[in-house]
Write a protein that holds these residues in place. Structure first.
Motif, PDB file in Angstrom:
ATOM      1  N   HIS A   1      31.017 -17.965 -20.238  1.00 44.32           N
ATOM      2  CA  HIS A   1      29.548 -17.229 -19.501  1.00 44.32           C
ATOM      3  C   HIS A   1      29.217 -18.209 -18.143  1.00 44.32           C
ATOM      4  O   HIS A   1      28.380 -18.510 -17.039  1.00 44.32           O
ATOM      5  CB  HIS A   1      28.655 -18.007 -20.488  1.00 44.32           C
ATOM      6  CG  HIS A   1      28.388 -17.458 -21.819  1.00 44.32           C
ATOM      7  ND1 HIS A   1      29.923 -17.040 -22.785  1.00 44.32           N
ATOM      8  CD2 HIS A   1      27.744 -16.271 -22.262  1.00 44.32           C
ATOM      9  CE1 HIS A   1      29.496 -16.382 -23.673  1.00 44.32           C
ATOM     10  NE2 HIS A   1      28.142 -15.925 -23.489  1.00 44.32           N
ATOM     11  N   GLU A   2      29.832 -19.568 -17.937  1.00 40.39           N
ATOM     12  CA  GLU A   2      29.258 -20.257 -16.945  1.00 40.39           C
ATOM     13  C   GLU A   2      29.526 -19.791 -15.195  1.00 40.39           C
ATOM     14  O   GLU A   2      28.246 -19.499 -14.625  1.00 40.39           O
ATOM     15  CB  GLU A   2      30.623 -21.101 -16.341  1.00 40.39           C
ATOM     16  CG  GLU A   2      30.540 -22.289 -15.269  1.00 40.39           C
ATOM     17  CD  GLU A   2      31.765 -23.072 -15.671  1.00 40.39           C
ATOM     18  OE1 GLU A   2      32.304 -22.684 -14.566  1.00 40.39           O
ATOM     19  OE2 GLU A   2      32.086 -24.077 -16.464  1.00 40.39           O
ATOM     20  N   ASN A   3      29.292 -18.180 -15.334  1.00 38.61           N
ATOM     21  CA  ASN A   3      30.013 -17.533 -13.619  1.00 38.61           C
ATOM     22  C   ASN A   3      28.676 -16.067 -14.147  1.00 38.61           C
ATOM     23  O   ASN A   3      28.887 -15.613 -13.608  1.00 38.61           O
ATOM     24  CB  ASN A   3      30.547 -17.553 -12.986  1.00 38.61           C
ATOM     25  CG  ASN A   3      30.796 -18.591 -12.778  1.00 38.61           C
ATOM     26  OD1 ASN A   3      30.429 -19.452 -11.908  1.00 38.61           O
ATOM     27  ND2 ASN A   3      32.407 -19.289 -13.149  1.00 38.61           N
ATOM     28  N   ILE A   4      27.828 -16.055 -15.515  1.00 43.35           N
ATOM     29  CA  ILE A   4      26.399 -14.915 -15.533  1.00 43.35           C
ATOM     30  C   ILE A   4      26.285 -15.030 -14.453  1.00 43.35           C
ATOM     31  O   ILE A   4      25.442 -16.240 -14.333  1.00 43.35           O
ATOM     32  CB  ILE A   4      26.696 -14.579 -16.603  1.00 43.35           C
ATOM     33  CG1 ILE A   4      27.620 -14.680 -17.542  1.00 43.35           C
ATOM     34  CG2 ILE A   4      25.849 -13.493 -16.886  1.00 43.35           C
ATOM     35  CD1 ILE A   4      27.345 -14.020 -18.936  1.00 43.35           C
ATOM     36  N   PRO A   5      25.960 -13.825 -13.102  1.00 39.97           N
ATOM     37  CA  PRO A   5      25.181 -14.015 -12.375  1.00 39.97           C
ATOM     38  C   PRO A   5      23.337 -14.115 -12.765  1.00 39.97           C
ATOM     39  O   PRO A   5      23.493 -13.305 -14.167  1.00 39.97           O
ATOM     40  CB  PRO A   5      25.538 -13.114 -11.581  1.00 39.97           C
ATOM     41  CG  PRO A   5      26.368 -11.682 -12.681  1.00 39.97           C
ATOM     42  CD  PRO A   5      26.570 -12.787 -13.520  1.00 39.97           C
ATOM     43  N   ALA A   6      23.096 -14.717 -12.496  1.00 36.68           N
ATOM     44  CA  ALA A   6      21.568 -14.960 -12.542  1.00 36.68           C
ATOM     45  C   ALA A   6      20.681 -13.383 -12.884  1.00 36.68           C
ATOM     46  O   ALA A   6      21.503 -12.521 -11.702  1.00 36.68           O
ATOM     47  CB  ALA A   6      20.574 -16.343 -12.045  1.00 36.68           C
ATOM     48  N   PRO A   7      19.099 -13.762 -13.593  1.00 43.55           N
ATOM     49  CA  PRO A   7      19.007 -12.703 -13.330  1.00 43.55           C
ATOM     50  C   PRO A   7      18.011 -12.344 -11.172  1.00 43.55           C
ATOM     51  O   PRO A   7      18.130 -13.793 -11.283  1.00 43.55           O
ATOM     52  CB  PRO A   7      17.441 -12.369 -13.766  1.00 43.55           C
ATOM     53  CG  PRO A   7      18.036 -12.835 -15.642  1.00 43.55           C
ATOM     54  CD  PRO A   7      19.386 -14.490 -14.919  1.00 43.55           C
ATOM     55  N   GLY A   8      18.457 -11.287 -10.983  1.00 39.83           N
ATOM     56  CA  GLY A   8      17.622 -11.062  -9.310  1.00 39.83           C
ATOM     57  C   GLY A   8      19.186 -10.987  -8.194  1.00 39.83           C
ATOM     58  O   GLY A   8      18.284 -10.432  -7.631  1.00 39.83           O
ATOM     59  N   THR A   9      20.097 -11.503  -9.026  1.00 33.92           N
ATOM     60  CA  THR A   9      21.194 -11.047  -8.241  1.00 33.92           C
ATOM     61  C   THR A   9      21.602 -10.125  -7.788  1.00 33.92           C
ATOM     62  O   THR A   9      21.821  -8.578  -8.631  1.00 33.92           O
ATOM     63  CB  THR A   9      22.484 -12.240  -8.928  1.00 33.92           C
ATOM     64  OG1 THR A   9      22.651 -13.350  -9.772  1.00 33.92           O
ATOM     65  CG2 THR A   9      23.454 -12.629  -7.940  1.00 33.92           C
ATOM     66  N   PHE A  10      21.865 -10.352  -6.188  1.00 38.23           N
ATOM     67  CA  PHE A  10      22.060  -9.040  -5.270  1.00 38.23           C
ATOM     68  C   PHE A  10      23.532  -8.338  -5.606  1.00 38.23           C
ATOM     69  O   PHE A  10      24.169  -9.679  -5.122  1.00 38.23           O
ATOM     70  CB  PHE A  10      21.627  -9.279  -4.166  1.00 38.23           C
ATOM     71  CG  PHE A  10      21.761  -8.347  -3.486  1.00 38.23           C
ATOM     72  CD1 PHE A  10      21.500  -7.150  -2.810  1.00 38.23           C
ATOM     73  CD2 PHE A  10      23.089  -7.918  -2.524  1.00 38.23           C
ATOM     74  CE1 PHE A  10      21.948  -5.170  -2.085  1.00 38.23           C
ATOM     75  CE2 PHE A  10      23.578  -7.389  -1.636  1.00 38.23           C
ATOM     76  CZ  PHE A  10      23.235  -5.790  -1.435  1.00 38.23           C
ATOM     77  N   LEU A  11      23.170  -7.627  -5.725  1.00 39.71           N
ATOM     78  CA  LEU A  11      25.105  -6.882  -6.469  1.00 39.71           C
ATOM     79  C   LEU A  11      25.690  -5.661  -5.170  1.00 39.71           C
ATOM     80  O   LEU A  11      26.505  -6.066  -4.867  1.00 39.71           O
ATOM     81  CB  LEU A  11      24.558  -5.648  -7.826  1.00 39.71           C
ATOM     82  CG  LEU A  11      25.109  -7.096  -8.859  1.00 39.71           C
ATOM     83  CD1 LEU A  11      24.845  -5.733  -9.886  1.00 39.71           C
ATOM     84  CD2 LEU A  11      25.811  -8.122  -8.783  1.00 39.71           C
ATOM     85  N   CYS A  12      24.598  -5.215  -4.787  1.00 45.37           N
ATOM     86  CA  CYS A  12      25.197  -4.203  -4.031  1.00 45.37           C
ATOM     87  C   CYS A  12      23.806  -2.687  -3.415  1.00 45.37           C
ATOM     88  O   CYS A  12      22.981  -3.014  -4.258  1.00 45.37           O
ATOM     89  CB  CYS A  12      26.773  -3.252  -4.082  1.00 45.37           C
ATOM     90  SG  CYS A  12      26.206  -1.810  -5.227  1.00 45.37           S
ATOM     91  N   ASN A  13      23.556  -2.693  -2.513  1.00 47.88           N
ATOM     92  CA  ASN A  13      22.847  -1.507  -2.299  1.00 47.88           C
ATOM     93  C   ASN A  13      22.873  -0.340  -2.619  1.00 47.88           C
ATOM     94  O   ASN A  13      24.435  -0.267  -2.941  1.00 47.88           O
ATOM     95  CB  ASN A  13      23.218  -1.155  -1.104  1.00 47.88           C
ATOM     96  CG  ASN A  13      21.694  -2.568   0.234  1.00 47.88           C
ATOM     97  OD1 ASN A  13      21.030  -3.282   0.115  1.00 47.88           O
ATOM     98  ND2 ASN A  13      22.821  -2.725   0.963  1.00 47.88           N
TER      99      ASN A  13
ATOM    100  N   VAL B   1      20.326  -5.224  -8.431  1.00 45.99           N
ATOM    101  CA  VAL B   1      19.915  -6.771  -8.545  1.00 45.99           C
ATOM    102  C   VAL B   1      20.518  -6.379 -10.334  1.00 45.99           C
ATOM    103  O   VAL B   1      20.279  -5.700 -11.283  1.00 45.99           O
ATOM    104  CB  VAL B   1      18.855  -7.333  -8.601  1.00 45.99           C
ATOM    105  CG1 VAL B   1      19.073  -6.835  -6.987  1.00 45.99           C
ATOM    106  CG2 VAL B   1      18.063  -6.840  -8.836  1.00 45.99           C
ATOM    107  N   MET B   2      20.954  -8.095 -10.594  1.00 50.01           N
ATOM    108  CA  MET B   2      20.309  -8.329 -12.523  1.00 50.01           C
ATOM    109  C   MET B   2      19.245  -7.875 -12.885  1.00 50.01           C
ATOM    110  O   MET B   2      18.783  -8.515 -12.268  1.00 50.01           O
ATOM    111  CB  MET B   2      22.018  -9.548 -12.105  1.00 50.01           C
ATOM    112  CG  MET B   2      23.055  -9.885 -12.122  1.00 50.01           C
ATOM    113  SD  MET B   2      24.153  -8.827 -13.160  1.00 50.01           S
ATOM    114  CE  MET B   2      23.711  -9.295 -14.440  1.00 50.01           C
ATOM    115  N   GLY B   3      19.677  -7.654 -13.551  1.00 47.33           N
ATOM    116  CA  GLY B   3      17.951  -7.763 -14.532  1.00 47.33           C
ATOM    117  C   GLY B   3      17.945  -8.789 -15.634  1.00 47.33           C
ATOM    118  O   GLY B   3      18.709  -9.766 -15.302  1.00 47.33           O
TER     119      GLY B   3
END
Ligand code: FES
Length: 121
Positions: A7-19, A119-121
């Protein structure tokens, strides 16, 4: 709490993934956060206006699904495919409908689309 991976590197909510425009329709794209044992893999699938994100771990053997970068769909682009033993999953809910883990599901991740960005939710 999600289980079966670091779980250490699960991206935080709002993290941009792509357009959104960089996500083929239908199509898929993989993302990696972190390295080594704590690496976290996810992928995004798109079918029209529907977009979903899943942890890139097959419920059968716990391995990543794809052999080739960003190739997570069957040839007809209608299901998610695990390239290792051929399990097929529904795009919209990640349920395995064919293969050795039939009845099990991919782990869903929350996702948002904002102003043309995924983005991550
Ligand atoms: S590891 Fe995915 S079907 Fe076996």
């Amino acid at each position: 709490m999600l289980s079966g991976f670091s779980h250490e590197n699960i991206p935080a909510p709002g993290t941009f993934l792509c357009n959104l425009e960089d996500l083929p329709d239908p199509g898929s794209k993989g993302f990696v956060f972190g390295e080594g044992m704590n690496r976290f893999d996810l992928f995004v699938v798109r079918a029209g206006s529907e977009i979903r994100a899943y942890v890139n771990v097959c419920p059968h053997m716990g391995t990543p699904l794809e052999f080739l970068p960003d190739r997570f769909l069957t040839a007809d682009q209608k299901r998610i495919l695990c390239a290792t033993h051929g399990a097929q999953f529904r795009i919209l809910d990640g349920l395995c409908v064919f293969g050795p883990c039939k009845g099990q599901s991919l782990t869903t991740l929350a996702l948002n689309t904002e102003s043309g960005a995924v983005v991550m939710g």
